[in-house]
Design a protein around this motif. Sequence first.
Motif, PDB file in Angstrom:
ATOM      1  N   TYR A  45      -6.180  -1.587 -11.024  1.00  0.00           N
ATOM      2  CA  TYR A  45      -6.724  -2.834 -10.488  1.00  0.00           C
ATOM      3  C   TYR A  45      -5.593  -3.779 -10.166  1.00  0.00           C
ATOM      4  N   PRO A  46      -5.538  -4.357  -8.984  1.00  0.00           N
ATOM      5  CA  PRO A  46      -6.361  -3.979  -7.833  1.00  0.00           C
ATOM      6  C   PRO A  46      -5.967  -2.590  -7.362  1.00  0.00           C
ATOM      7  N   PHE A  47      -6.832  -1.933  -6.613  1.00  0.00           N
ATOM      8  CA  PHE A  47      -6.458  -0.607  -6.101  1.00  0.00           C
ATOM      9  C   PHE A  47      -6.089  -0.720  -4.622  1.00  0.00           C
ATOM     10  N   PRO A  48      -5.213   0.146  -4.159  1.00  0.00           N
ATOM     11  CA  PRO A  48      -4.870   0.097  -2.733  1.00  0.00           C
ATOM     12  C   PRO A  48      -6.049   0.598  -1.885  1.00  0.00           C
ATOM     13  N   LEU A  49      -6.554  -0.243  -0.988  1.00  0.00           N
ATOM     14  CA  LEU A  49      -7.651   0.197  -0.120  1.00  0.00           C
ATOM     15  C   LEU A  49      -7.188   1.344   0.772  1.00  0.00           C
ATOM     16  N   THR A  94      -8.914  -6.209  -3.247  1.00  0.00           N
ATOM     17  CA  THR A  94      -9.833  -5.202  -3.786  1.00  0.00           C
ATOM     18  C   THR A  94     -10.237  -5.480  -5.228  1.00  0.00           C
ATOM     19  N   GLY A  95     -11.383  -4.938  -5.629  1.00  0.00           N
ATOM     20  CA  GLY A  95     -11.907  -5.083  -6.986  1.00  0.00           C
ATOM     21  C   GLY A  95     -11.559  -3.888  -7.849  1.00  0.00           C
ATOM     22  N   ARG A  96     -12.466  -3.570  -8.770  1.00  0.00           N
ATOM     23  CA  ARG A  96     -12.257  -2.418  -9.669  1.00  0.00           C
ATOM     24  C   ARG A  96     -13.143  -1.267  -9.234  1.00  0.00           C
ATOM     25  N   ASN A  97     -12.619  -0.056  -9.293  1.00  0.00           N
ATOM     26  CA  ASN A  97     -13.438   1.109  -8.963  1.00  0.00           C
ATOM     27  C   ASN A  97     -12.865   2.354  -9.630  1.00  0.00           C
ATOM     28  N   SER A 116       0.858  -1.190   0.000  1.00  0.00           N
ATOM     29  CA  SER A 116       0.000   0.000   0.000  1.00  0.00           C
ATOM     30  C   SER A 116       0.889   1.234   0.000  1.00  0.00           C
ATOM     31  N   PRO A 117       0.601   2.194  -0.893  1.00  0.00           N
ATOM     32  CA  PRO A 117       1.441   3.384  -0.949  1.00  0.00           C
ATOM     33  C   PRO A 117       1.546   4.079   0.417  1.00  0.00           C
ATOM     34  N   TYR A 118       2.758   4.469   0.773  1.00  0.00           N
ATOM     35  CA  TYR A 118       3.057   5.214   2.000  1.00  0.00           C
ATOM     36  C   TYR A 118       2.900   4.383   3.267  1.00  0.00           C
ATOM     37  N   SER A 119       2.733   3.031   3.109  1.00  0.00           N
ATOM     38  CA  SER A 119       2.637   2.157   4.277  1.00  0.00           C
ATOM     39  C   SER A 119       3.999   2.017   4.947  1.00  0.00           C
ATOM     40  N   LEU A 120       3.993   1.692   6.229  1.00  0.00           N
ATOM     41  CA  LEU A 120       5.214   1.242   6.891  1.00  0.00           C
ATOM     42  C   LEU A 120       5.504  -0.180   6.411  1.00  0.00           C
ATOM     43  N   GLY A 121       6.770  -0.571   6.440  1.00  0.00           N
ATOM     44  CA  GLY A 121       7.135  -1.949   6.102  1.00  0.00           C
ATOM     45  C   GLY A 121       6.954  -2.866   7.310  1.00  0.00           C
ATOM     46  N   CYS A 122       7.136  -4.186   7.098  1.00  0.00           N
ATOM     47  CA  CYS A 122       7.015  -5.120   8.228  1.00  0.00           C
ATOM     48  C   CYS A 122       7.641  -6.462   7.859  1.00  0.00           C
ATOM     49  N   ASP A 123       7.923  -7.257   8.891  1.00  0.00           N
ATOM     50  CA  ASP A 123       8.317  -8.642   8.686  1.00  0.00           C
ATOM     51  C   ASP A 123       7.653  -9.399   9.827  1.00  0.00           C
ATOM     52  N   VAL A 124       6.453  -9.901   9.580  1.00  0.00           N
ATOM     53  CA  VAL A 124       5.640 -10.451  10.666  1.00  0.00           C
ATOM     54  C   VAL A 124       5.041 -11.801  10.275  1.00  0.00           C
ATOM     55  N   GLY A 125       4.746 -12.596  11.297  1.00  0.00           N
ATOM     56  CA  GLY A 125       4.028 -13.847  11.093  1.00  0.00           C
ATOM     57  C   GLY A 125       2.900 -13.905  12.105  1.00  0.00           C
ATOM     58  N   GLY A 126       1.753 -14.395  11.693  1.00  0.00           N
ATOM     59  CA  GLY A 126       0.639 -14.482  12.649  1.00  0.00           C
ATOM     60  C   GLY A 126      -0.533 -15.208  12.028  1.00  0.00           C
TER      61      GLY A 126
END
Length: 402
Positions: free
Chosen positions: A161-165, A150-153, A76-86
């Motif tokens: 498509y897909p678009f970043p929610l 996500t779908g198309r909008n 997602s644009p401008y998101s923080l990065g991560c390295d996670v498991g859950g």
Amino acid sequence: MKNLHQKSETYLQMLCSQIADRSVGSEGNRAATRYFEDMACSLGWDTETQEFDAMDWVDGGASLRCGDDSFRVNVSPYSLGCDVGGQLVSASSIDELERTNVTGKILLLHGEIVKEQLMPKNFVFYNPEEHQRIIYLLEIGAPLAIVCATGRNPSLAGGIYPFPLIEDGDFDIPSVYMTEEEGSRLLPNVGRIVQLNSKSRRVPGNGYNVIACKGKESGKRIVLTAHIDTKKGTPGAIDNASGVVVLLLLADLLRDYDGNKLIELVALNGEDYYAVPGQMLYVHQNQDRFQEILLNINIDGAGYKEGGSAFSFYGLPGEMENHAKDVIHNFDGIVEGSAWVQGDHSIFIQNGCPAMAVSSQWFTDHIDSQEITHTPKDNIDIVDPHKLVEIAHALDMFIRRI
Ligand SMILES: [Zn+2]
């Protein structure tokens, strides 16, 4: 005339090809605003810049795995990065999100809840309660990360498509997004452990609005706007280098302007950025001065190679609207178009100013289905530089009649 056509092409080349990326916070964005300022200055306009903080963003890529399966995801644009498991949990509605314990888990959002892009949490111009509710539930739920299928909008997300929610540098839960099809593949894994690695990175930066002024009477302003920024990943030819080119052509045509109005040519910076920083700053700086603005003319989506240019009117005083319609009749390629609100003119309308929007008929007719803006398809080949010259001539004629 020939001279202006050449300039139209040169300006377009500079903004779309020589400067590769004009997204807010990037070096290209600052190069574009410097270019606009230099050009306006060289044509004899007084220029002023308004600076704001704006982070840049480096994608870096992401991967999602569950056991031996991997899934295609975009950061997602401008998101923080991560390295996670859950553990994977899912929600397809606000109710389901409310009922689901997402804390410390990886949350898949799909279906109804992802039907439209969420407005950034600090976006003030338009922010539905439903969006604010979803953001609130996500923040108090505190999942490790969010995966959005996500779908198309096209009307809200352009042709993507897909678009970043989620596209929000003020929202601090790492997120990625994927197609509906990948979402359907991932959904049966709810309850299992998934691993998400995202190399997304935020980079501190800044940006500028540029305002070029000419004229005497500061109490009677005509404000022409075009946003100079783009989404990442697009040359942004029609959205909105073409609008900036029209402003620069007008800087030429109005060089000798000696009327009793103050003309402002404003390269607004942030229409396609989550926090709309340039627009926020411009509104803030004009808080008690909107009543001085006789008219806003906003240019966005102009010059598409097919069809006519479309001028639309929002609350113009009768005489002014008549002038505008008269002017349109002098130009074969310009028609009165239908009203649309997805542009910076809406800011002026919300502050009680009459406004006019300049776009392409093809775009306003296909606003809900076109798949060009915000994608690599929005390149220099879809803009006709001659149409930009025609628009500039029409606006020049109109401004001199007001
Ligand atoms: Zn635009």
